[in-house]
Enzyme design. Structure first.
Site, PDB file in Angstrom:
ATOM      1  N   LYS A  14       9.209  -7.612  -1.860  1.00  0.00           N
ATOM      2  CA  LYS A  14       8.872  -6.303  -1.264  1.00  0.00           C
ATOM      3  C   LYS A  14      10.063  -5.340  -1.348  1.00  0.00           C
ATOM      4  CE  LYS A  14       7.049  -3.017   1.029  1.00  0.00           C
ATOM      5  NZ  LYS A  14       6.020  -2.165   0.481  1.00  0.00           N
ATOM      6  N   ASN A  31      10.408  -1.686  -3.570  1.00  0.00           N
ATOM      7  CA  ASN A  31      10.778  -0.377  -3.017  1.00  0.00           C
ATOM      8  C   ASN A  31      12.128   0.107  -3.546  1.00  0.00           C
ATOM      9  OD1 ASN A  31       8.434  -0.016  -1.704  1.00  0.00           O
ATOM     10  ND2 ASN A  31       9.224  -0.302   0.370  1.00  0.00           N
ATOM     11  N   LEU A  81       0.831  -1.221   0.000  1.00  0.00           N
ATOM     12  CA  LEU A  81       0.000   0.000   0.000  1.00  0.00           C
ATOM     13  C   LEU A  81       0.859   1.262   0.000  1.00  0.00           C
ATOM     14  CD1 LEU A  81       0.080   1.449   3.036  1.00  0.00           C
ATOM     15  CD2 LEU A  81      -1.421  -0.442   3.604  1.00  0.00           C
ATOM     16  N   CYS A 125       9.443   4.026   4.452  1.00  0.00           N
ATOM     17  CA  CYS A 125       9.795   2.787   3.732  1.00  0.00           C
ATOM     18  C   CYS A 125      11.059   2.870   2.881  1.00  0.00           C
ATOM     19  CB  CYS A 125       8.610   2.357   2.876  1.00  0.00           C
ATOM     20  SG  CYS A 125       7.204   1.852   3.883  1.00  0.00           S
TER      21      CYS A 125
HETATM   22  N1  LIG Z   1       3.763   2.732   6.176  1.00  0.00           N
HETATM   23  C1  LIG Z   1       3.729   2.214   4.960  1.00  0.00           C
HETATM   24  O1  LIG Z   1       3.399   2.886   3.990  1.00  0.00           O
HETATM   25  C2  LIG Z   1       4.099   0.778   4.738  1.00  0.00           C
HETATM   26  C3  LIG Z   1       3.772   0.179   3.501  1.00  0.00           C
HETATM   27  C4  LIG Z   1       4.113  -1.168   3.313  1.00  0.00           C
HETATM   28  C5  LIG Z   1       4.807  -1.867   4.300  1.00  0.00           C
HETATM   29  N2  LIG Z   1       5.138  -1.233   5.469  1.00  0.00           N
HETATM   30  C6  LIG Z   1       5.829  -2.021   6.493  1.00  0.00           C
HETATM   31  O2  LIG Z   1       4.867  -2.444   7.459  1.00  0.00           O
HETATM   32  C7  LIG Z   1       5.458  -2.483   8.767  1.00  0.00           C
HETATM   33  C8  LIG Z   1       4.658  -1.580   9.696  1.00  0.00           C
HETATM   34  O3  LIG Z   1       4.774  -0.259   9.247  1.00  0.00           O
HETATM   35  P1  LIG Z   1       3.834   0.912   9.792  1.00  0.00           P
HETATM   36  O4  LIG Z   1       4.148   2.114   8.982  1.00  0.00           O
HETATM   37  O5  LIG Z   1       2.453   0.412   9.881  1.00  0.00           O
HETATM   38  O6  LIG Z   1       4.445   1.072  11.270  1.00  0.00           O
HETATM   39  P2  LIG Z   1       3.911   1.985  12.459  1.00  0.00           P
HETATM   40  O7  LIG Z   1       5.104   2.417  13.201  1.00  0.00           O
HETATM   41  O8  LIG Z   1       2.934   2.988  11.946  1.00  0.00           O
HETATM   42  O9  LIG Z   1       3.076   0.956  13.360  1.00  0.00           O
HETATM   43  C9  LIG Z   1       3.644  -0.119  14.042  1.00  0.00           C
HETATM   44  C10 LIG Z   1       2.770  -0.413  15.257  1.00  0.00           C
HETATM   45  O10 LIG Z   1       3.188  -1.642  15.846  1.00  0.00           O
HETATM   46  C11 LIG Z   1       3.012  -1.524  17.243  1.00  0.00           C
HETATM   47  N3  LIG Z   1       3.739  -2.596  17.928  1.00  0.00           N
HETATM   48  C12 LIG Z   1       5.071  -2.695  18.178  1.00  0.00           C
HETATM   49  N4  LIG Z   1       5.336  -3.840  18.836  1.00  0.00           N
HETATM   50  C13 LIG Z   1       4.156  -4.491  18.991  1.00  0.00           C
HETATM   51  C14 LIG Z   1       3.777  -5.720  19.583  1.00  0.00           C
HETATM   52  N5  LIG Z   1       4.679  -6.531  20.147  1.00  0.00           N
HETATM   53  N6  LIG Z   1       2.484  -6.067  19.579  1.00  0.00           N
HETATM   54  C15 LIG Z   1       1.558  -5.267  19.002  1.00  0.00           C
HETATM   55  N7  LIG Z   1       1.854  -4.092  18.428  1.00  0.00           N
HETATM   56  C16 LIG Z   1       3.146  -3.707  18.429  1.00  0.00           C
HETATM   57  C17 LIG Z   1       3.490  -0.132  17.540  1.00  0.00           C
HETATM   58  O11 LIG Z   1       3.050   0.327  18.801  1.00  0.00           O
HETATM   59  C18 LIG Z   1       2.871   0.641  16.356  1.00  0.00           C
HETATM   60  O12 LIG Z   1       1.579   1.118  16.682  1.00  0.00           O
HETATM   61  C19 LIG Z   1       6.910  -2.072   8.566  1.00  0.00           C
HETATM   62  O13 LIG Z   1       7.686  -3.223   8.399  1.00  0.00           O
HETATM   63  C20 LIG Z   1       6.875  -1.273   7.278  1.00  0.00           C
HETATM   64  O14 LIG Z   1       8.100  -1.287   6.615  1.00  0.00           O
HETATM   65  C21 LIG Z   1       4.787   0.058   5.712  1.00  0.00           C
END
Ligand SMILES: NC(=O)c1ccc[n+]([C@@H]2O[C@H](COP(=O)([O-])OP(=O)(O)OC[C@H]3O[C@@H](n4cnc5c(N)ncnc54)[C@H](O)[C@@H]3O)[C@@H](O)[C@H]2O)c1
Length: 443
Positions: free
Chosen positions: A210, A214, A156, A266
């Protein structure tokens, strides 16, 4: 279907709400109590178009719940998504502590078959580590439950996240047995109706897919930024070059906009992590290093133009800065070029009056009351007593300002544009000095 999503950030929240919207029973669990309390009180932690209403609708229907109770969450789901952060470690590799902590939590409370789905962006080999963590934890509990680990990376885009999840270009599923692929196919069926979007493969290839996506997009951006600097030295206009090459269907128009560097949660960390993965297997990823280096340099391009314009003396100057988020339609400021620019301006003794349509709260959270920085509520406020304007993010609202009024408001009638939003000839006619990216010798 019963789904549990670990992590209620961008990816977890969007995954949870979209799966609930199509009728699944979803529990989102996070360790951040404040975030969960807010979500339960209708406060959405991020700005993402359409997210707010969708979360509230699904909460009301009872299909979407938020909790910090990991035991309850594990008991709830058959499908367990891991959607927690994978930030860079000190050496740039992906820090897997949050992913492995979730694996341990699942194994601590599971009492029947679970499908554990890595949705976080994780290096090749992580599914094996997740598997091992679950096996070890089950062993220490002296129990034996069946489970499968699947790689299902998320593609996304922030700013279009709901749409991307609901109508994905592809759904990559990496699994080592046909049973799990069938289960995931059933879960994703509502998003896979018009044509086959599921691309099934082995786990390692899915994990690498993935990073490859990117890294490719970051490469396109850095390539174009490299050429923009060259265009400037050669007296060419990169915008004309962009059109010239974008029209070639093998190249295409997307991700070839020159600018002041890519940011976000990312690209920077994923390019770096892939480089580290390569290093760990004894391979020097020279192209990736160059992509990263070009991006670091590009974040300084506007600053160099500003310093050149003012002969290195910007002490006491006030800059209106438009755009704090790393791109439009999000409030995400992670690794945003705006941060490098504003911090450096302030370090050089200038003041910054910054405005962003959605990222003001985030900027407040990051900077609080930083000396030299004024976070303002509108474009007009940013221009009050400003000497010059710096445009960093291409929000639509910045595209057609009233240049006559801008000219009277800015003490120095000069614009530094990091996103090439304006026409150089129009600004020349108006008598405004205009510095853009890669637009001939005057840029
Ligand atoms: N943001 C993007 O656009 C995007 C797109 C594709 C992939 N990703 C990938 O997805 C993953 C998450 O990214 P994000 O942007 O959503 O991160 P984020 O930082 O917005 O959210 C991560 C969440 O995980 C929670 N968390 C941490 N440890 C935890 C645990 N043990 N149990 C439950 N919750 C826990 C944190 O409190 C936080 O709310 C990353 O690996 C990122 O690279 C992100």
């Amino acid at each position: 279907m019963k789904v549990t999503v670990f992590g209620s950030g961008y990816v977890g929240l969007v995954t949870g709400v979209c799966l609930a919207e199509v009728g699944n029973d979803v529990v989102c669990v996070d360790i951040d109590q404040q975030k969960i309390d807010n979500l339960n009180n209708g406060v959405i932690p991020i700005y993402e178009p359409g997210l707010d209403a969708l979360v509230k609708d699904n909460q009301k229907s009872g299909r979407l719940q938020f909790t910090t109770d990991a035991k309850q969450a594990v008991e709830h789901g058959v499908f367990h998504f891991i959607a927690v952060g994978t930030p860079p470690d000190e050496d740039g590799s992906a820090d897997l502590q949050y992913v492995l902590a979730v694996a341990e939590t699942i194994a601590t409370y599971m009492s029947d078959y679970k499908v554990v789905i890595d949705k976080s962006t994780v290096p090749v080999g992580t599914a094996d580590k997740v598997k091992e963590k679950i096996i070890q934890t089950l062993k220490s509990r002296k129990v034996n439950h069946e489970f499968d680990v699947v790689s299902n990376p998320e593609f996304l885009k922030e700013g279009a996240a709901i749409d991307d999840f609901m109508k994905p270009d592809r759904i990559v599923i990496g699994a080592d047995n046909p049973r799990t692929i069938e289960l995931l196919k059933a879960l994703y069926a509502p998003f896979n109706r018009s044509h086959e979007r599921i691309i099934a493969m082995d786990i390692r290839s899915a994990e690498l897919t993935k990073y490859a996506a990117n890294a490719m997009l970051a490469t396109k951006i850095s390539f174009m930024n490299e050429l923009s600097n060259l265009a400037e030295l050669l007296g060419a206009d990169i915008e004309k070059v962009r059109n010239g090459i974008g029209s070639d269907s093998r190249i295409g128009y997307s991700f070839i906009y020159p600018g002041c560097g890519y940011g976000g949660s990312c690209f920077p960390k994923d390019v770096q992590a892939l480089e580290k993965t390569a290093e760990q297997v004894g391979y020097k990823a020279e192209l990736l290093q160059a992509v990263e280096n070009v991006n670091h340099r590009q974040k300084l391009v506007l600053l160099n133009k500003i310093n050149k314009h003012y002969n290195g003396d910007i002490k006491g100057k006030t800059f209106a800065l438009w755009g704090l988020a790393f791109k439009p339609k999000t409030d995400d400021m992670r690794e945003a070029p705006s941060r490098v620019i504003l911090e450096s301006l302030i370090e050089s003794g200038a003041r910054v009056q910054a405005f962003d349509p959605e990222a003001m709260e985030e900027a407040e959270r990051i900077y609080g009351s930083k000396a030299g920085l004024k976070l303002v509520g509108s474009v007009d406020e940013s221009l009050e007593n400003a000497d010059a304007l710096v445009v960093v993010t291409e929000w639509k609202t910045f595209w057609s300002p009233d240049f006559d009024s801008l000219k009277t408001k800015l003490k120095d009638a000069v614009i530094f544009d990091g996103r090439n939003l304006y026409q150089p000839n129009i600004l020349e006619e108006k008598g405004i000095a205009y510095y853009a990216i890669g637009r001939g010798r005057s840029a």
